[in-house]
Enzyme design. Structure first.
Site, mmCIF file in Angstrom:
data_model
loop_
_atom_site.group_PDB
_atom_site.id
_atom_site.type_symbol
_atom_site.label_atom_id
_atom_site.label_comp_id
_atom_site.label_asym_id
_atom_site.label_seq_id
_atom_site.Cartn_x
_atom_site.Cartn_y
_atom_site.Cartn_z
ATOM 1 N N ALA A 43 -5.813 6.057 5.607
ATOM 2 C CA ALA A 43 -6.743 7.035 6.119
ATOM 3 C C ALA A 43 -7.653 7.419 5.980
ATOM 4 O O ALA A 43 -8.628 8.455 5.698
ATOM 5 C CB ALA A 43 -5.641 8.275 6.384
ATOM 6 N N GLN A 56 0.563 -1.325 -0.074
ATOM 7 C CA GLN A 56 -0.067 0.308 -0.176
ATOM 8 C C GLN A 56 1.062 1.285 -0.498
ATOM 9 O O GLN A 56 0.088 2.213 -0.039
ATOM 10 C CB GLN A 56 -1.051 -0.360 1.091
ATOM 11 C CG GLN A 56 -2.044 -1.101 1.249
ATOM 12 C CD GLN A 56 -2.936 -1.302 2.670
ATOM 13 O OE1 GLN A 56 -2.472 -2.318 3.244
ATOM 14 N NE2 GLN A 56 -3.292 0.127 2.985
ATOM 15 N N GLU A 71 0.919 -1.916 4.434
ATOM 16 C CA GLU A 71 1.336 -0.384 4.446
ATOM 17 C C GLU A 71 2.857 -0.446 4.961
ATOM 18 O O GLU A 71 3.146 0.491 4.173
ATOM 19 C CB GLU A 71 0.599 0.548 5.569
ATOM 20 C CG GLU A 71 1.280 1.846 5.565
ATOM 21 C CD GLU A 71 0.233 2.961 6.163
ATOM 22 O OE1 GLU A 71 0.574 3.833 6.676
ATOM 23 O OE2 GLU A 71 -1.190 2.251 7.123
ATOM 24 N N ARG A 101 -7.854 -1.275 8.848
ATOM 25 C CA ARG A 101 -8.879 -0.743 9.193
ATOM 26 C C ARG A 101 -9.546 0.082 9.922
ATOM 27 O O ARG A 101 -9.917 -0.450 10.699
ATOM 28 C CB ARG A 101 -9.653 -1.104 8.051
ATOM 29 C CG ARG A 101 -10.765 -0.332 7.074
ATOM 30 C CD ARG A 101 -11.961 -1.601 6.379
ATOM 31 N NE ARG A 101 -12.231 -1.278 5.872
ATOM 32 C CZ ARG A 101 -13.812 -2.039 4.550
ATOM 33 N NH1 ARG A 101 -13.130 -2.931 4.898
ATOM 34 N NH2 ARG A 101 -13.928 -1.297 3.449
ATOM 35 N N ARG A 131 -4.801 7.879 17.105
ATOM 36 C CA ARG A 131 -6.833 7.993 16.469
ATOM 37 C C ARG A 131 -7.653 7.560 17.127
ATOM 38 O O ARG A 131 -8.606 7.791 17.202
ATOM 39 C CB ARG A 131 -6.223 7.258 15.493
ATOM 40 C CG ARG A 131 -7.433 7.730 14.487
ATOM 41 C CD ARG A 131 -6.901 7.030 13.212
ATOM 42 N NE ARG A 131 -6.947 8.116 12.366
ATOM 43 C CZ ARG A 131 -6.873 8.963 11.000
ATOM 44 N NH1 ARG A 131 -8.622 9.194 11.629
ATOM 45 N NH2 ARG A 131 -7.175 9.739 10.408
ATOM 46 N N PHE A 155 -7.955 2.016 11.623
ATOM 47 C CA PHE A 155 -6.113 3.105 12.687
ATOM 48 C C PHE A 155 -6.493 2.630 13.702
ATOM 49 O O PHE A 155 -5.801 4.385 13.943
ATOM 50 C CB PHE A 155 -6.010 3.682 11.552
ATOM 51 C CG PHE A 155 -4.499 3.727 11.470
ATOM 52 C CD1 PHE A 155 -3.587 3.380 11.238
ATOM 53 C CD2 PHE A 155 -3.683 5.398 12.523
ATOM 54 C CE1 PHE A 155 -2.079 3.825 10.724
ATOM 55 C CE2 PHE A 155 -2.579 5.420 12.365
ATOM 56 C CZ PHE A 155 -1.347 4.572 11.413
ATOM 57 N N GLU A 168 -13.250 3.513 5.450
ATOM 58 C CA GLU A 168 -13.084 3.216 7.043
ATOM 59 C C GLU A 168 -13.864 3.994 7.690
ATOM 60 O O GLU A 168 -14.528 2.543 8.809
ATOM 61 C CB GLU A 168 -11.734 3.814 7.617
ATOM 62 C CG GLU A 168 -10.432 3.474 7.015
ATOM 63 C CD GLU A 168 -9.051 4.130 7.551
ATOM 64 O OE1 GLU A 168 -7.846 3.935 8.512
ATOM 65 O OE2 GLU A 168 -9.133 5.242 7.674
ATOM 66 N N PHE A 216 -6.085 -3.606 3.847
ATOM 67 C CA PHE A 216 -6.336 -3.162 4.984
ATOM 68 C C PHE A 216 -5.593 -2.524 5.729
ATOM 69 O O PHE A 216 -5.944 -2.413 7.186
ATOM 70 C CB PHE A 216 -7.209 -4.380 5.365
ATOM 71 C CG PHE A 216 -8.155 -5.204 4.750
ATOM 72 C CD1 PHE A 216 -9.469 -4.733 4.088
ATOM 73 C CD2 PHE A 216 -7.947 -6.259 4.341
ATOM 74 C CE1 PHE A 216 -10.584 -5.302 3.016
ATOM 75 C CE2 PHE A 216 -8.755 -7.537 3.447
ATOM 76 C CZ PHE A 216 -9.767 -6.761 3.287
ATOM 77 N N THR A 229 -3.083 12.181 10.452
ATOM 78 C CA THR A 229 -2.742 13.097 11.404
ATOM 79 C C THR A 229 -1.040 12.889 11.253
ATOM 80 O O THR A 229 -0.764 14.240 11.754
ATOM 81 C CB THR A 229 -3.092 11.715 12.567
ATOM 82 O OG1 THR A 229 -2.287 10.371 12.841
ATOM 83 C CG2 THR A 229 -4.642 11.657 12.991
#
Length: 800
Positions: free
Chosen positions: A551, A237, A272, A382, A350, A384, A753, A268, A482
């Site tokens: 995100a 990703q 990442e 998903r 988060r 996060f 998400e 998902f 963020t």
């Protein structure tokens, strides 16, 4: 994708290139009858690869033809959760049939680290000690994957065991270190307000983790080039991060590394950062032996060696008045982060950002505790961290409702964000676009909530074995990274002289339909049919410094970047048309598959050919950065989110009080996607997110034994929802009246998400059914996942 580009109308440009371009060219009758393009924005359009997906013709990383001489790598994993490495004997590994060699930490020419935070805490290969069961210690390189896999089991490793810390409670008891600095969000004086509150409740909520269980596992395929060059095909990703990690491991500049991603079979969040390891191993081996190298672990090893959703233990206290209106909230959010930092900092941040969900807390104090444990380093998933925050908010509402003898929906409504004075979040961002009350009101009516709730109460009053429960829960989810610098994107758009279009952007396609949506944006901007646009693989060669497709920002960022590129081309082409046809730019219009200049209409392909002959530059690089956002982590204040996405779900369940087994009878969803770019794709995202969220809270249980080995490491022991687990009645609607008040791509909203948290309505409905055995006087305090065993234990506890 399969192309179906219509042959352009023959013109003098094609038949005699020595002549000047024509002044105009009339459309054919068929073209004149078509005044709208096919596949524009806000239209239902199937995924561009849908047919290839279902027929098996979609090519993934493992489908790429292997060049002659391709080698295969396999990881040697630790069988201890915490131990010093006394010695590693690899003689039998090297002597195994088909083995070419072995990679260890000493063989890495650059840096033995793939930490995405730059903390140098995530080695590619362990050196002095191992810190979780399944940690890579070496990689076998062999002629075949089977040979590498079998040889990896032949290593003889000497361990000196150390006591492992395996979960949140153990980490707290042991005083474990934080893997990253914690965060505090504070507004007002929560301890003082709590003392003055009319009623106070303290509680603890344990929330389990979740495995991504993507259909396509982790994989990387590296092909060496001349000098320092290497090309890596990967299922990632975050191509740019993979590029940087490979470069660091090889000790070369990033411009020597190319990362290619055509599509992923699901991500998902699990691809990442977790792909960094596999890309680095494949690339280092490819350069060392100057042969292509592929690495693809088995599902068992994939699940053991890669991170998951963070599990949390949340201690909360809430103060409230007689009407159930919240006066103060405090929360301690402790997370099992694993042995390294990975993305635990922003994930636990988060969780705090969403600990309010859709509710106003007058005085609030929230703290994160990102704890180090001897388990695999947990990572993005998903939502996060958002789901773990939202479920805490919903537990607080549930506690108040049972304490006051109220319908939990009544308590929710009384605590929604409101006008001035009730519109400031714990991180001091003003909620300017609050449509949660309208969403909930519409769903309450559409789902006939009040009548159904009364029917549930009447059913349970009979006292039978089967108890029913119902819950309607909202979600408010902030959209933006963020980490502010990730809120940027690039795109590259070419128009070829025949009028066909080549689109490349920095986002990655993992089945969510991103490429389809971005192509629709370009089709709309240039007023051409969707089929005219060729969607190509994501590659660091074309768009540099890409942000992760995460995100929920893929369409927001890349759509705007692609639109910027299309805008540049339109302006350039408009200026050309005005000059060439001797008119004002206001008389130039892009219409369906054509350009109108004054009273004359030129087919798009002919117009582009004319522009090419006039030496107009037909390529543009677009760029976008999200405005308005800012965040100061030290003060816990700012505007980390550009806007909020909203939704609500009403779920009804039936529970067998003798066994704890249950089923979801019905789910109704109303979700806010702004002005949808593609309604049918958005509906699919909502349906899938709800089921995945439901699975997180019901059937998906991760279990480590006392030695720290993950025992739920395959689909045989780890249970995702089946088709038979879906709600018997499943109604999903978009809030078609919603339009993003912020200037997003076509006023749409993110959809990846936010609907995941709608699955919390199932969890709350189960709690409602359980509470019925004690006449709804006690909050059942279910922990997640609410497996049948946990449901049964909660029933027995309340009966006792």
């Amino acid at each position: 994708m399969e192309m179906n580009i219509e042959k352009p109308v023959e013109s003098p440009i094609e038949t005699d290139k020595r002549k000047d371009p024509p002044v105009a060219q009339n459309l054919t009758r068929a073209d004149q009858d078509r005044d709208v393009i096919k596949g524009g924005v806000s239209k239902d359009l199937r995924h561009d690869s849908a047919i290839k997906h279902v027929t098996g013709r979609a090519e993934y990383c493992d489908d790429i033809p292997e060049p002659v001489g391709t080698l295969h790598a396999y990881l040697g994993l630790s069988t201890r959760a915490h131990a010093t490495l006394r010695d590693i004997d690899l003689d039998a590994v090297r002597a195994a049939p088909g083995v070419i060699g072995v990679l260890c930490a000493a063989d890495i020419p650059g840096v033995n680290d793939v930490s995405p935070t730059g903390r140098d805490d995530e080695p590619i290969f362990a050196t002095d000690k191992v810190e979780f069961w399944g940690q890579p210690m070496f990689a076998v390189i062999a002629e075949t994957r089977d040979a590498a896999r079998r040889a990896a089991q032949l290593a003889r490793v000497g361990y000196d065991d150390l006591p492992p810390v395996l979960d949140v409670q153990a980490a707290q008891d042991a005083g474990s270190a934080y893997v990253t600095p914690p965060l505090t969000l504070r507004r007002g004086d929560a301890p003082r307000a709590m003392e003055k509150a009319t009623h106070r409740i303290k509680g603890k909520l344990t929330v389990g983790g979740q495995d991504h269980l993507y259909l396509e596992g982790q994989i990387a395929f590296a092909i060496p080039g001349e000098d320092d060059d290497v090309v890596v095909h990967s299922s990632t990703q975050h191509p740019s991060e993979a590029q940087h990690m490979v470069a660091h491991a090889l000790g070369v500049p990033s411009n020597a590394v190319t990362i290619n991603v055509r599509r992923m079979g699901g991500g998902f969040g699990g691809k990442e950062t977790q792909m960094n390891l596999f890309c680095a191993v494949a690339a280092v081996a490819a350069k060392k032996w100057n042969r292509p190298v592929k690495i693809r672990p088995d599902r068992d090893d994939d699940m053991s060696a890669t991170g998951k959703r963070h599990d949390f233990v949340i201690d909360y206290e809430v103060g409230f008045d007689d009407d159930g209106v919240i006066q103060a909230v405090t929360g301690e959010f402790a997370a099992r982060c694993g042995f390294s930092s990975d993305l635990s900092g922003p994930v636990t941040d988060r969780a705090l950002f969403h600990a309010d969900n859709a509710y106003y807390y007058p005085d609030v104090l929230l703290n994160s505790h990102p704890l180090k444990t001897n388990t695999v380093s947990n990572t993005a998933f998903r939502g996060f961290g958002g789901p773990q925050g939202v479920i805490a908010a919903e537990r607080i509402i549930e506690e108040i409702a049972y304490h006051r003898g109220l319908d939990s929906l009544t308590v929710r409504k009384r605590n929604f964000y409101g006008d001035d004075g009730r519109d400031l979040t714990p991180y001091h961002q003003t909620v300017e676009d609050n449509i949660a009350p309208r969403i909930v009101q519409q769903l309450e009516e559409d789902a006939d909530y009040q009548a159904r709730r009364q029917a549930v109460l009447d059913w349970n009053a009979k006292g039978g074995t089967i108890r029913k429960g119902i819950a309607l829960t909202p979600v408010k989810f902030g959209i933006s990274f963020t980490a502010t610098w990730y809120n940027q994107a690039g795109a590259l758009l070419h128009i070829y002289s025949d009028g066909s279009i080549h689109l490349n952007h920095g986002g990655t396609e993992m089945g969510q339909g991103l490429n389809t949506k971005i192509a629709q944006v370009v089709a709309d901007a240039l007023q051409v049919d969707f089929d005219r646009i060729k969607i190509t693989k994501t590659t660091t060669e074309k768009v540099p410094n890409t942000s992760a497709t995460a995100a929920s920002s893929g369409s927001d960022l890349n759509g705007m970047a692609a639109l910027d590129a299309a805008r540049q081309l339109r302006e350039r082409l408009t200026a050309f048309a005005a000059e060439h046809w001797q008119t004002d730019v206001v008389n130039v219009r892009f219409i369906a598959n054509a350009v109108q200049v004054g009273d004359e209409t030129i087919p798009f392909a002919d117009f582009i050919r004319a522009a090419y002959m006039a030496r107009v530059h037909l390529s543009a690089a677009g760029f976008y950065k999200t405005p308005k956002i800012h965040w100061n982590r030290d003060t816990g204040k700012g505007r980390p989110f550009y806007y909020y996405a909203y939704g609500a779900a009403c779920s009804e369940v039936s529970v067998d009080t003798l066994t704890g087994e249950y089923r979801v009878d019905r789910a109704d969803i109303l979700h806010d996607v702004g002005r949808s770019l593609n309604p049918v794709i958005d509906r699919g995202q909502i349906e899938g997110a709800f089921i995945q969220g439901m699975g997180w809270l019901t059937t998906e249980e991760l279990w480590w034994d006392k030695q720290g080995q993950l025992r739920t490491h395959a689909p045989s022991t780890y249970k995702i929802p089946l088709a038979s687990d879906r709600p018997r009645i499943f109604n999903v609607e978009l809030a078609t009246w919603s339009e993003n008040r912020e200037h997003t791509i076509k006023r749409s909203k993110a959809v990846g998400e936010p609907p995941f948290m709608l699955g919390i309505s199932v969890f709350e409905a189960l709690s409602h059914a359980v509470a019925s055995v004690a006449d709804y006087r006690i909050c059942p305090r279910l922990d997640a996942p609410a497996t049948p065993e946990r449901v049964l234990m909660a029933i027995e506890r309340l009966r006792g």
